[in-house]
Write a protein that holds these residues in place. Structure first.
Motif, mmCIF file in Angstrom:
data_model
loop_
_atom_site.group_PDB
_atom_site.id
_atom_site.type_symbol
_atom_site.label_atom_id
_atom_site.label_comp_id
_atom_site.label_asym_id
_atom_site.label_seq_id
_atom_site.Cartn_x
_atom_site.Cartn_y
_atom_site.Cartn_z
ATOM 1 N N MET A 1 -14.223 -7.434 -8.317
ATOM 2 C CA MET A 1 -14.429 -6.332 -9.255
ATOM 3 C C MET A 1 -13.172 -5.472 -9.279
ATOM 4 N N PRO A 2 -12.747 -5.041 -10.453
ATOM 5 C CA PRO A 2 -11.543 -4.203 -10.534
ATOM 6 C C PRO A 2 -11.692 -2.920 -9.722
ATOM 7 N N GLN A 3 -10.593 -2.491 -9.158
ATOM 8 C CA GLN A 3 -10.580 -1.293 -8.329
ATOM 9 C C GLN A 3 -10.284 -0.067 -9.179
ATOM 10 N N ASN A 4 -10.373 1.110 -8.563
ATOM 11 C CA ASN A 4 -10.138 2.365 -9.270
ATOM 12 C C ASN A 4 -8.766 2.427 -9.924
ATOM 13 N N GLU A 5 -7.760 1.875 -9.276
ATOM 14 C CA GLU A 5 -6.414 1.900 -9.835
ATOM 15 C C GLU A 5 -6.363 1.157 -11.155
ATOM 16 N N GLU A 6 -7.074 0.050 -11.226
ATOM 17 C CA GLU A 6 -7.100 -0.735 -12.449
ATOM 18 C C GLU A 6 -7.861 0.017 -13.543
ATOM 19 N N LEU A 7 -8.915 0.707 -13.160
ATOM 20 C CA LEU A 7 -9.648 1.508 -14.130
ATOM 21 C C LEU A 7 -8.794 2.665 -14.627
ATOM 22 N N LEU A 8 -7.961 3.221 -13.748
ATOM 23 C CA LEU A 8 -7.024 4.258 -14.165
ATOM 24 C C LEU A 8 -6.072 3.709 -15.220
ATOM 25 N N SER A 9 -5.613 2.488 -15.029
ATOM 26 C CA SER A 9 -4.716 1.865 -15.991
ATOM 27 C C SER A 9 -5.400 1.699 -17.349
ATOM 28 N N VAL A 10 -6.629 1.248 -17.340
ATOM 29 C CA VAL A 10 -7.389 1.087 -18.584
ATOM 30 C C VAL A 10 -7.605 2.454 -19.240
ATOM 31 N N GLY A 11 -7.928 3.453 -18.431
ATOM 32 C CA GLY A 11 -8.121 4.807 -18.958
ATOM 33 C C GLY A 11 -6.848 5.354 -19.568
ATOM 34 N N LEU A 12 -5.720 5.086 -18.933
ATOM 35 C CA LEU A 12 -4.440 5.540 -19.472
ATOM 36 C C LEU A 12 -4.152 4.875 -20.810
ATOM 37 N N ASP A 13 -4.440 3.579 -20.915
ATOM 38 C CA ASP A 13 -4.265 2.897 -22.197
ATOM 39 C C ASP A 13 -5.144 3.523 -23.275
ATOM 40 N N ALA A 14 -6.393 3.807 -22.933
ATOM 41 C CA ALA A 14 -7.312 4.414 -23.901
ATOM 42 C C ALA A 14 -6.826 5.798 -24.308
ATOM 43 N N TYR A 15 -6.377 6.584 -23.350
ATOM 44 C CA TYR A 15 -5.873 7.933 -23.637
ATOM 45 C C TYR A 15 -4.642 7.850 -24.530
ATOM 46 N N THR A 16 -3.746 6.921 -24.237
ATOM 47 C CA THR A 16 -2.547 6.742 -25.046
ATOM 48 C C THR A 16 -2.922 6.343 -26.461
ATOM 49 N N LEU A 17 -3.893 5.461 -26.615
ATOM 50 C CA LEU A 17 -4.352 5.040 -27.946
ATOM 51 C C LEU A 17 -4.908 6.226 -28.719
ATOM 52 N N ILE A 18 -5.701 7.052 -28.070
ATOM 53 C CA ILE A 18 -6.272 8.225 -28.730
ATOM 54 C C ILE A 18 -5.176 9.191 -29.166
ATOM 55 N N LYS A 19 -4.188 9.427 -28.299
ATOM 56 C CA LYS A 19 -3.133 10.398 -28.585
ATOM 57 C C LYS A 19 -2.111 9.896 -29.601
ATOM 58 N N THR A 20 -1.808 8.591 -29.572
ATOM 59 C CA THR A 20 -0.698 8.087 -30.386
ATOM 60 C C THR A 20 -1.101 7.049 -31.420
ATOM 61 N N GLY A 21 -2.294 6.489 -31.298
ATOM 62 C CA GLY A 21 -2.697 5.412 -32.200
ATOM 63 C C GLY A 21 -2.144 4.060 -31.775
ATOM 64 N N ASP A 22 -1.556 3.992 -30.589
ATOM 65 C CA ASP A 22 -0.936 2.771 -30.097
ATOM 66 C C ASP A 22 -1.143 2.727 -28.580
ATOM 67 N N ILE A 23 -1.108 1.539 -27.984
ATOM 68 C CA ILE A 23 -1.266 1.453 -26.528
ATOM 69 C C ILE A 23 0.052 1.152 -25.836
ATOM 70 N N GLU A 24 1.162 1.290 -26.562
ATOM 71 C CA GLU A 24 2.461 1.108 -25.927
ATOM 72 C C GLU A 24 2.655 2.142 -24.829
ATOM 73 N N TRP A 25 3.345 1.765 -23.768
ATOM 74 C CA TRP A 25 3.568 2.647 -22.627
ATOM 75 C C TRP A 25 4.282 3.903 -23.076
ATOM 76 N N ASP A 26 3.813 5.050 -22.601
ATOM 77 C CA ASP A 26 4.421 6.334 -22.927
ATOM 78 C C ASP A 26 4.540 7.134 -21.633
ATOM 79 N N ASP A 27 5.770 7.322 -21.149
ATOM 80 C CA ASP A 27 5.984 8.012 -19.868
ATOM 81 C C ASP A 27 5.427 9.427 -19.884
ATOM 82 N N ASP A 28 5.588 10.133 -20.996
ATOM 83 C CA ASP A 28 5.098 11.515 -21.065
ATOM 84 C C ASP A 28 3.580 11.579 -20.926
ATOM 85 N N LEU A 29 2.870 10.689 -21.623
ATOM 86 C CA LEU A 29 1.403 10.671 -21.510
ATOM 87 C C LEU A 29 0.969 10.214 -20.120
#
Length: 74
Positions: free
Chosen positions: A1-29
């Motif tokens: 089962m994925p660990q918390n760190e992996e869920l953090l990564s998924v959450g970061l992708d979702a947050y980035t998508l919401i903020k920018t409309g894209d899931i490309e890596w964004d250091d500021d976000l």
């Protein structure tokens, strides 16, 4: 089962998508999310190691898999 760190990564992708409309890596976000977690006293592990295979996703997340399957956000 994925660990918390992996869920953090998924959450970061979702947050980035919401903020920018894209899931490309964004250091500021990324830093914004880590700062918010730190302010709440939550762990901010950034060295993520995936110990599961993509083929395992269907068994880990059956409801999401039924909804998104092979095309998660496409």
């Amino acid at each position: 089962m994925p660990q918390n760190e992996e869920l953090l990564s998924v959450g970061l992708d979702a947050y980035t998508l919401i903020k920018t409309g894209d899931i490309e890596w964004d250091d500021d976000l990324h830093n914004e999310v880590l700062d918010a977690l730190e302010k709440k006293g939550l762990p901010t592990e950034t060295d993520i190691e995936f110990d599961w295979e993509e083929d395992d996703l269907e068994s880990f997340f059956p409801v999401l898999w039924r909804r998104f399957g092979e095309e998660p956000l496409g």
